[in-house]
Motif scaffolding. Structure first.
Motif, PDB file in Angstrom:
ATOM      1  N   ILE A   5       0.699  -1.287  -0.201  1.00  0.00           N
ATOM      2  CA  ILE A   5       0.129  -0.057  -0.136  1.00  0.00           C
ATOM      3  C   ILE A   5       0.788   1.312   0.110  1.00  0.00           C
ATOM      4  O   ILE A   5       1.886   1.416   0.932  1.00  0.00           O
ATOM      5  N   HIS A   7       0.871   5.554   0.147  1.00  0.00           N
ATOM      6  CA  HIS A   7       0.203   6.628   0.613  1.00  0.00           C
ATOM      7  C   HIS A   7       1.130   7.832   0.077  1.00  0.00           C
ATOM      8  O   HIS A   7       2.402   7.986   0.229  1.00  0.00           O
ATOM      9  N   TYR A   9       0.984  12.056  -0.143  1.00  0.00           N
ATOM     10  CA  TYR A   9       0.326  13.315   0.436  1.00  0.00           C
ATOM     11  C   TYR A   9       1.038  14.536   0.400  1.00  0.00           C
ATOM     12  O   TYR A   9       2.354  14.387   0.187  1.00  0.00           O
ATOM     13  N   VAL A  21       3.669   2.129   3.243  1.00  0.00           N
ATOM     14  CA  VAL A  21       3.122   1.958   4.518  1.00  0.00           C
ATOM     15  C   VAL A  21       2.779   0.508   4.814  1.00  0.00           C
ATOM     16  O   VAL A  21       2.789   0.202   6.124  1.00  0.00           O
ATOM     17  N   MET A  34      -6.149  -1.283   4.210  1.00  0.00           N
ATOM     18  CA  MET A  34      -6.615  -0.218   3.358  1.00  0.00           C
ATOM     19  C   MET A  34      -7.817   0.508   3.598  1.00  0.00           C
ATOM     20  O   MET A  34      -7.813   1.633   3.746  1.00  0.00           O
ATOM     21  N   LEU A  37      -6.845   2.729   6.495  1.00  0.00           N
ATOM     22  CA  LEU A  37      -5.986   3.976   6.096  1.00  0.00           C
ATOM     23  C   LEU A  37      -7.118   5.011   5.384  1.00  0.00           C
ATOM     24  O   LEU A  37      -6.795   6.040   5.299  1.00  0.00           O
ATOM     25  N   GLU A  38      -7.899   4.465   4.731  1.00  0.00           N
ATOM     26  CA  GLU A  38      -8.906   5.333   3.968  1.00  0.00           C
ATOM     27  C   GLU A  38      -9.711   6.155   4.759  1.00  0.00           C
ATOM     28  O   GLU A  38     -10.022   7.489   4.692  1.00  0.00           O
ATOM     29  N   TYR A  41      -7.170   8.728   6.184  1.00  0.00           N
ATOM     30  CA  TYR A  41      -6.497   9.682   5.358  1.00  0.00           C
ATOM     31  C   TYR A  41      -7.554   9.782   4.203  1.00  0.00           C
ATOM     32  O   TYR A  41      -7.067   9.476   2.949  1.00  0.00           O
ATOM     33  N   ASP A  44      -6.050  12.055   1.191  1.00  0.00           N
ATOM     34  CA  ASP A  44      -4.676  11.638   0.551  1.00  0.00           C
ATOM     35  C   ASP A  44      -5.156  10.496  -0.647  1.00  0.00           C
ATOM     36  O   ASP A  44      -6.231   9.713  -0.630  1.00  0.00           O
ATOM     37  N   TYR A  45      -3.987  10.297  -1.425  1.00  0.00           N
ATOM     38  CA  TYR A  45      -3.964   9.193  -2.416  1.00  0.00           C
ATOM     39  C   TYR A  45      -3.632   7.866  -1.775  1.00  0.00           C
ATOM     40  O   TYR A  45      -2.395   7.857  -0.836  1.00  0.00           O
ATOM     41  N   LEU A  46      -4.212   6.804  -1.675  1.00  0.00           N
ATOM     42  CA  LEU A  46      -3.767   5.451  -1.287  1.00  0.00           C
ATOM     43  C   LEU A  46      -4.075   4.711  -2.597  1.00  0.00           C
ATOM     44  O   LEU A  46      -5.047   4.679  -3.291  1.00  0.00           O
ATOM     45  N   THR A  48      -3.015   0.434  -3.902  1.00  0.00           N
ATOM     46  CA  THR A  48      -2.510  -1.029  -3.788  1.00  0.00           C
ATOM     47  C   THR A  48      -1.932  -1.371  -5.057  1.00  0.00           C
ATOM     48  O   THR A  48      -2.576  -1.317  -5.988  1.00  0.00           O
TER      49      THR A  48
END
Length: 74
Positions: A5, A7, A9, A21, A34, A37-38, A41, A44-46, A48
């Protein structure tokens, strides 16, 4: 095969940060992380990425990468 994953920002100094991360070969752990984290954040861009082991990632059609400029090294 593992999954990572990523991350991305912009921090308080207006610097773009891209970090790996989490990594796992367990799909359920990737999915749970995921989701966590979603919610943590949401702006932010996440992403996989699937990463085959023992492979030259640059030979794949797409792989985790970040474009930076020469000024980033100054």
């Amino acid at each position: 095969m593992i999954k990572i994953i990523v991350h991305a920002y912009v921090n308080c100094e207006n610097k773009a940060i891209v970090e790996v991360v989490f990594a796992s070969s367990d799909e359920s752990r990737i999915s749970a992380k995921m989701t966590e984290l979603e919610s943590k954040y949401p702006n932010d861009y996440l992403a996989t990425y699937d990463l085959p082991l023992d492979s030259d990632l640059t030979s794949l059609p797409h792989y985790p990468s970040v474009e930076i400029g020469k000024e980033d090294f100054n």
